[in-house]
Design a protein around this motif. Structure first.
Motif, PDB file in Angstrom:
ATOM      1  N   LEU A  75      29.140   8.463  26.648  1.00 43.33           N
ATOM      2  CA  LEU A  75      29.640   7.498  25.671  1.00 43.33           C
ATOM      3  C   LEU A  75      29.644   8.090  24.270  1.00 43.33           C
ATOM      4  O   LEU A  75      30.599   7.902  23.503  1.00 43.33           O
ATOM      5  CB  LEU A  75      28.779   6.233  25.686  1.00 43.33           C
ATOM      6  N   ARG A  76      28.584   8.794  23.928  1.00 41.77           N
ATOM      7  CA  ARG A  76      28.531   9.392  22.586  1.00 41.77           C
ATOM      8  C   ARG A  76      29.668  10.382  22.382  1.00 41.77           C
ATOM      9  O   ARG A  76      30.272  10.422  21.300  1.00 41.77           O
ATOM     10  CB  ARG A  76      27.172  10.094  22.394  1.00 41.77           C
ATOM     11  N   ARG A  77      29.969  11.184  23.400  1.00 42.35           N
ATOM     12  CA  ARG A  77      31.071  12.129  23.264  1.00 42.35           C
ATOM     13  C   ARG A  77      32.390  11.392  23.041  1.00 42.35           C
ATOM     14  O   ARG A  77      33.195  11.783  22.206  1.00 42.35           O
ATOM     15  CB  ARG A  77      31.179  13.020  24.508  1.00 42.35           C
ATOM     16  N   LYS A  78      32.596  10.303  23.788  1.00 42.73           N
ATOM     17  CA  LYS A  78      33.854   9.573  23.662  1.00 42.73           C
ATOM     18  C   LYS A  78      33.947   8.814  22.340  1.00 42.73           C
ATOM     19  O   LYS A  78      35.040   8.623  21.796  1.00 42.73           O
ATOM     20  CB  LYS A  78      34.017   8.625  24.854  1.00 42.73           C
ATOM     21  N   LEU A  79      32.796   8.387  21.829  1.00 39.77           N
ATOM     22  CA  LEU A  79      32.763   7.703  20.532  1.00 39.77           C
ATOM     23  C   LEU A  79      32.664   8.682  19.364  1.00 39.77           C
ATOM     24  O   LEU A  79      32.624   8.260  18.212  1.00 39.77           O
ATOM     25  CB  LEU A  79      31.560   6.750  20.476  1.00 39.77           C
ATOM     26  N   GLU A  80      32.617   9.989  19.695  1.00 40.93           N
ATOM     27  CA  GLU A  80      32.442  11.030  18.687  1.00 40.93           C
ATOM     28  C   GLU A  80      31.170  10.787  17.883  1.00 40.93           C
ATOM     29  O   GLU A  80      31.137  10.955  16.659  1.00 40.93           O
ATOM     30  CB  GLU A  80      33.671  11.112  17.775  1.00 40.93           C
ATOM     31  N   ASP A  81      30.132  10.364  18.596  1.00 36.71           N
ATOM     32  CA  ASP A  81      28.827  10.083  17.993  1.00 36.71           C
ATOM     33  C   ASP A  81      27.943  11.311  18.201  1.00 36.71           C
ATOM     34  O   ASP A  81      27.505  11.578  19.312  1.00 36.71           O
ATOM     35  CB  ASP A  81      28.211   8.849  18.674  1.00 36.71           C
ATOM     36  N   ASP A  82      27.728  12.090  17.153  1.00 36.30           N
ATOM     37  CA  ASP A  82      26.999  13.355  17.239  1.00 36.30           C
ATOM     38  C   ASP A  82      25.658  13.168  17.945  1.00 36.30           C
ATOM     39  O   ASP A  82      24.782  12.456  17.430  1.00 36.30           O
ATOM     40  CB  ASP A  82      26.767  13.896  15.820  1.00 36.30           C
ATOM     41  N   PRO A  83      25.463  13.798  19.125  1.00 33.15           N
ATOM     42  CA  PRO A  83      24.204  13.603  19.855  1.00 33.15           C
ATOM     43  C   PRO A  83      22.987  14.127  19.096  1.00 33.15           C
ATOM     44  O   PRO A  83      21.866  13.680  19.339  1.00 33.15           O
ATOM     45  CB  PRO A  83      24.424  14.375  21.159  1.00 33.15           C
ATOM     46  N   GLN A  84      23.215  15.061  18.175  1.00 33.81           N
ATOM     47  CA  GLN A  84      22.110  15.583  17.383  1.00 33.81           C
ATOM     48  C   GLN A  84      21.720  14.632  16.249  1.00 33.81           C
ATOM     49  O   GLN A  84      20.574  14.643  15.792  1.00 33.81           O
ATOM     50  CB  GLN A  84      22.487  16.955  16.794  1.00 33.81           C
ATOM     51  N   ASP A  85      22.674  13.828  15.810  1.00 32.76           N
ATOM     52  CA  ASP A  85      22.399  12.862  14.743  1.00 32.76           C
ATOM     53  C   ASP A  85      23.268  11.626  14.951  1.00 32.76           C
ATOM     54  O   ASP A  85      24.179  11.333  14.171  1.00 32.76           O
ATOM     55  CB  ASP A  85      22.689  13.492  13.379  1.00 32.76           C
ATOM     56  N   PRO A  86      23.027  10.870  16.030  1.00 34.94           N
ATOM     57  CA  PRO A  86      23.895   9.742  16.369  1.00 34.94           C
ATOM     58  C   PRO A  86      23.815   8.616  15.347  1.00 34.94           C
ATOM     59  O   PRO A  86      22.733   8.257  14.887  1.00 34.94           O
ATOM     60  CB  PRO A  86      23.378   9.289  17.737  1.00 34.94           C
ATOM     61  N   LYS A  87      24.973   8.057  15.002  1.00 36.30           N
ATOM     62  CA  LYS A  87      25.039   6.941  14.062  1.00 36.30           C
ATOM     63  C   LYS A  87      25.309   5.615  14.766  1.00 36.30           C
ATOM     64  O   LYS A  87      25.001   4.551  14.223  1.00 36.30           O
ATOM     65  CB  LYS A  87      26.158   7.191  13.030  1.00 36.30           C
ATOM     66  N   ILE A  88      25.932   5.671  15.968  1.00 37.83           N
ATOM     67  CA  ILE A  88      26.322   4.440  16.654  1.00 37.83           C
ATOM     68  C   ILE A  88      25.289   4.055  17.711  1.00 37.83           C
ATOM     69  O   ILE A  88      24.757   2.946  17.693  1.00 37.83           O
ATOM     70  CB  ILE A  88      27.717   4.607  17.301  1.00 37.83           C
ATOM     71  N   ILE A  89      25.000   4.966  18.654  1.00 38.63           N
ATOM     72  CA  ILE A  89      24.009   4.692  19.704  1.00 38.63           C
ATOM     73  C   ILE A  89      22.785   5.548  19.434  1.00 38.63           C
ATOM     74  O   ILE A  89      22.824   6.765  19.595  1.00 38.63           O
ATOM     75  CB  ILE A  89      24.572   4.986  21.108  1.00 38.63           C
ATOM     76  N   LYS A  90      21.720   4.920  19.006  1.00 32.39           N
ATOM     77  CA  LYS A  90      20.506   5.657  18.638  1.00 32.39           C
ATOM     78  C   LYS A  90      19.489   5.651  19.785  1.00 32.39           C
ATOM     79  O   LYS A  90      19.360   4.663  20.515  1.00 32.39           O
ATOM     80  CB  LYS A  90      19.868   5.066  17.383  1.00 32.39           C
ATOM     81  N   THR A  91      18.790   6.766  19.904  1.00 30.99           N
ATOM     82  CA  THR A  91      17.697   6.883  20.868  1.00 30.99           C
ATOM     83  C   THR A  91      16.398   6.489  20.186  1.00 30.99           C
ATOM     84  O   THR A  91      16.092   6.971  19.096  1.00 30.99           O
ATOM     85  CB  THR A  91      17.563   8.326  21.377  1.00 30.99           C
ATOM     86  N   VAL A  92      15.660   5.590  20.818  1.00 27.43           N
ATOM     87  CA  VAL A  92      14.322   5.234  20.340  1.00 27.43           C
ATOM     88  C   VAL A  92      13.354   5.822  21.361  1.00 27.43           C
ATOM     89  O   VAL A  92      13.181   5.279  22.450  1.00 27.43           O
ATOM     90  CB  VAL A  92      14.136   3.706  20.237  1.00 27.43           C
ATOM     91  N   TYR A  93      12.802   6.965  21.026  1.00 24.20           N
ATOM     92  CA  TYR A  93      12.027   7.729  21.991  1.00 24.20           C
ATOM     93  C   TYR A  93      10.856   6.924  22.541  1.00 24.20           C
ATOM     94  O   TYR A  93      10.102   6.299  21.806  1.00 24.20           O
ATOM     95  CB  TYR A  93      11.550   9.040  21.363  1.00 24.20           C
TER      96      TYR A  93
END
Length: 244
Positions: free
Chosen positions: A211-229
């Motif tokens: 999803l991040r790739r399709k939304l162009e949401d940088d996995p290293q610094d995501p702005k749309i879908i964030k990971t909460v470790y």
């Protein structure tokens, strides 16, 4: 009990395997449990047929005579998204990680036990069936967020600049879950719909990556879908729902 004669409504599986004996073993094992299948000896022949017929799942060997199986996987997910299982003699960590990142749902190394293969196929398809977006004729049919328009019925994303991206049923269901509860942390169990999830099951993490790739949401610094470790994922921002 295994079923010996698959009917026309049973799931269709594409098998790309250049060793005829192995391809026959896979097809026979699937048929015994009610799955239809079609076999291909090259990656190009599978991709050509996928333009005419959409499978529920593809079983891919990586060592093919005409092209690398990972390239087949990438093109299949871009052009004709479906569930995918890699079945190969290559057991290196790099191939495993890259395969999952490119869209594979599972990775099985040869030699394999046919019953385990069938069990994995069933498990993958169950996940996709659970993930299929529910029919909501009277509910919201589309959502706007972060410059994107998400059409649930068409399983598509359209950017404000006109670009359109297609989603698999599993990706669409995951995005729908995130959009329904924006700015809230959702656990992997909540997102996949299971109370008890195998700690080694990375299917949600893989779908988030897609999803991040399709939304162009940088996995290293995501702005749309964030990971909460240690907790899960959340979708940031404002979501506007529209009636379909």
């Amino acid at each position: 009990m295994p079923m010996s004669t698959p009917d026309t409504d049973s799931p269709l599986v594409f098998i790309v395997e250049d060793e005829p004996d192995i391809a026959r073993l896979i097809a026979t094992s699937l048929a015994e449990y009610g799955f239809r299948s079609e076999t291909f000896g090259t990656g190009r022949s599978l991709l050509a047929h996928a333009r005419k017929v959409q499978p529920e799942l593809a079983i891919l060997d990586l060592g093919l005579p005409d092209m690398d199986g990972l390239q087949v996987l990438r093109l299949l997910q871009e052009q004709h998204p479906c569930a995918a299982l890699i079945l190969t003699g290559r057991d290196g960590l790099t191939d495993r990680v890259l395969g999952l990142e490119l869209g594979a749902d599972d990775y099985l190394v040869k030699p394999f036990e046919p019953r385990e293969l069938v069990a994995r196929v069933r498990s993958i398809l169950r996940r996709y069936q659970k993930a299929a977006p529910p029919s909501e004729p009277d509910g919201p049919g589309a959502a706007r967020f972060a410059g994107w328009h998400f059409d649930i019925g068409r399983l598509s994303l359209t950017h404000d600049d006109g670009r359109e991206v297609s989603l698999s049923a599993a990706e669409a269901a995951l995005l729908q879950s995130l959009l329904k509860r924006p700015n809230k942390i959702l656990t992997r169990e909540q997102l996949i719909g299971e109370r008890e999830l195998d700690p080694f099951d990375r299917s949600i993490d893989v779908r988030i990556s897609r999803l991040r790739r399709k939304l162009e949401d940088d996995p290293q610094d995501p702005k749309i879908i964030k990971t909460v470790y240690g907790a899960g994922y959340l979708l940031c921002g404002t979501v506007e729902w529209m009636t379909g």
